[in-house]
Design a protein around this motif. Structure first.
Motif, mmCIF file in Angstrom:
data_model
loop_
_atom_site.group_PDB
_atom_site.id
_atom_site.type_symbol
_atom_site.label_atom_id
_atom_site.label_comp_id
_atom_site.label_asym_id
_atom_site.label_seq_id
_atom_site.Cartn_x
_atom_site.Cartn_y
_atom_site.Cartn_z
ATOM 1 N N ARG A 65 45.142 35.396 40.319
ATOM 2 C CA ARG A 65 46.181 34.874 39.470
ATOM 3 C C ARG A 65 47.611 35.109 40.247
ATOM 4 O O ARG A 65 47.710 36.278 40.316
ATOM 5 C CB ARG A 65 46.332 35.186 38.197
ATOM 6 C CG ARG A 65 47.010 34.635 37.319
ATOM 7 C CD ARG A 65 46.963 35.122 35.716
ATOM 8 N NE ARG A 65 47.448 36.517 35.787
ATOM 9 C CZ ARG A 65 47.417 37.336 34.926
ATOM 10 N NH1 ARG A 65 46.803 37.030 33.726
ATOM 11 N NH2 ARG A 65 47.816 38.843 35.090
ATOM 12 N N GLU A 66 48.404 33.984 40.270
ATOM 13 C CA GLU A 66 49.770 34.004 41.044
ATOM 14 C C GLU A 66 50.583 33.269 39.946
ATOM 15 O O GLU A 66 50.660 32.186 40.130
ATOM 16 C CB GLU A 66 49.762 33.719 42.471
ATOM 17 C CG GLU A 66 49.006 34.647 43.394
ATOM 18 C CD GLU A 66 48.889 34.186 44.862
ATOM 19 O OE1 GLU A 66 49.703 33.088 44.885
ATOM 20 O OE2 GLU A 66 48.785 34.751 45.556
ATOM 21 N N MET A 97 44.416 46.407 45.623
ATOM 22 C CA MET A 97 45.524 45.729 45.223
ATOM 23 C C MET A 97 46.595 46.727 44.895
ATOM 24 O O MET A 97 47.960 46.608 45.253
ATOM 25 C CB MET A 97 45.344 44.802 44.254
ATOM 26 C CG MET A 97 44.482 43.524 44.732
ATOM 27 S SD MET A 97 43.833 42.198 43.748
ATOM 28 C CE MET A 97 45.015 42.191 42.541
ATOM 29 N N ALA A 98 46.122 47.650 43.931
ATOM 30 C CA ALA A 98 47.018 48.611 43.220
ATOM 31 C C ALA A 98 47.806 49.389 44.434
ATOM 32 O O ALA A 98 48.974 49.855 44.405
ATOM 33 C CB ALA A 98 46.372 49.559 42.494
ATOM 34 N N SER A 99 46.945 49.786 45.634
ATOM 35 C CA SER A 99 47.447 50.787 46.565
ATOM 36 C C SER A 99 48.476 50.006 47.553
ATOM 37 O O SER A 99 49.254 50.703 48.032
ATOM 38 C CB SER A 99 46.366 51.342 47.378
ATOM 39 O OG SER A 99 45.648 50.359 48.245
ATOM 40 N N SER A 128 43.873 44.536 35.719
ATOM 41 C CA SER A 128 44.927 44.963 35.981
ATOM 42 C C SER A 128 44.694 46.449 36.219
ATOM 43 O O SER A 128 43.966 47.296 35.560
ATOM 44 C CB SER A 128 46.255 44.661 34.964
ATOM 45 O OG SER A 128 47.221 45.432 35.273
ATOM 46 N N ALA A 129 45.401 46.986 37.072
ATOM 47 C CA ALA A 129 45.377 48.325 37.420
ATOM 48 C C ALA A 129 45.974 49.253 36.199
ATOM 49 O O ALA A 129 45.616 50.323 36.154
ATOM 50 C CB ALA A 129 46.044 48.858 38.888
ATOM 51 N N ALA A 153 43.433 40.436 33.026
ATOM 52 C CA ALA A 153 42.673 39.793 34.381
ATOM 53 C C ALA A 153 43.505 39.351 35.355
ATOM 54 O O ALA A 153 44.201 38.562 35.147
ATOM 55 C CB ALA A 153 41.652 38.984 34.152
ATOM 56 N N GLN A 154 43.465 40.070 36.684
ATOM 57 C CA GLN A 154 44.402 39.419 37.667
ATOM 58 C C GLN A 154 43.506 38.517 38.541
ATOM 59 O O GLN A 154 44.045 37.798 39.361
ATOM 60 C CB GLN A 154 44.594 40.547 38.383
ATOM 61 C CG GLN A 154 45.394 41.749 37.938
ATOM 62 C CD GLN A 154 46.720 41.137 37.273
ATOM 63 O OE1 GLN A 154 47.389 40.468 38.155
ATOM 64 N NE2 GLN A 154 46.854 41.441 36.069
#
Length: 134
Positions: free
Chosen positions: A18-19, A127-129, A86-87, A94-95
């Motif tokens: 999702r963007e 993604m979180a990193s 999501s982190a 939800a991402q």
């Protein structure tokens, strides 16, 4: 995504993220992203609290549009997607989705379903990193 396609023995696999309000295909195996019309199935998986959303006859599912999911004009007969959460656990959003699909009807084993979950979690951690830090 080749890992997901090989483990689940499907010709198609991908990551949709999702963007803003738009769902984009970021990594795809088996078809050019421009040929994909599986966004409705991905959105269903993102809204589902289940570990993995499975649409065994995706083209006949009432939750999917008449025109989706399809690839290059061919209807998909199977779709399975694991939410990328999501982190930030408090966020709960939800991402995106790690998904696999096929032109033939099929079922996934418990090991295949769990692997999709693990790939979705790994995607979230990667993604979180990479996220910018304050």
């Amino acid at each position: 995504m080749e890992t997901a396609a090989r483990i689940c023995a499907t010709p198609l696999a991908g990551i949709s993220l999702r963007e803003g309000g738009v769902l984009r295909f970021k990594a795809v195996v088996g078809a050019p992203p421009a040929d994909l019309r599986a966004a409705t199935a991905c959105r269903l998986a993102m809204r589902s609290p289940e570990a993995v959303t499975v649409l065994p006859a995706a083209d006949a599912d009432e939750g999917a549009d008449a025109g989706a999911p399809m690839v290059d004009g061919r209807p998909l007969r199977f779709f399975a997607g694991a939410r990328i959460d999501s982190a930030d656990a408090a966020d709960g959003a939800a991402q995106g989705v790690v998904w696999v699909a096929d032109f033939a009807a099929r079922e996934l084993t418990p090991v295949q379903l769990r692997t999709l979950q693990l790939l979705a979690r790994q995607t979230m951690l990667l993604m979180a990193s990479q996220a910018p830090r304050d």
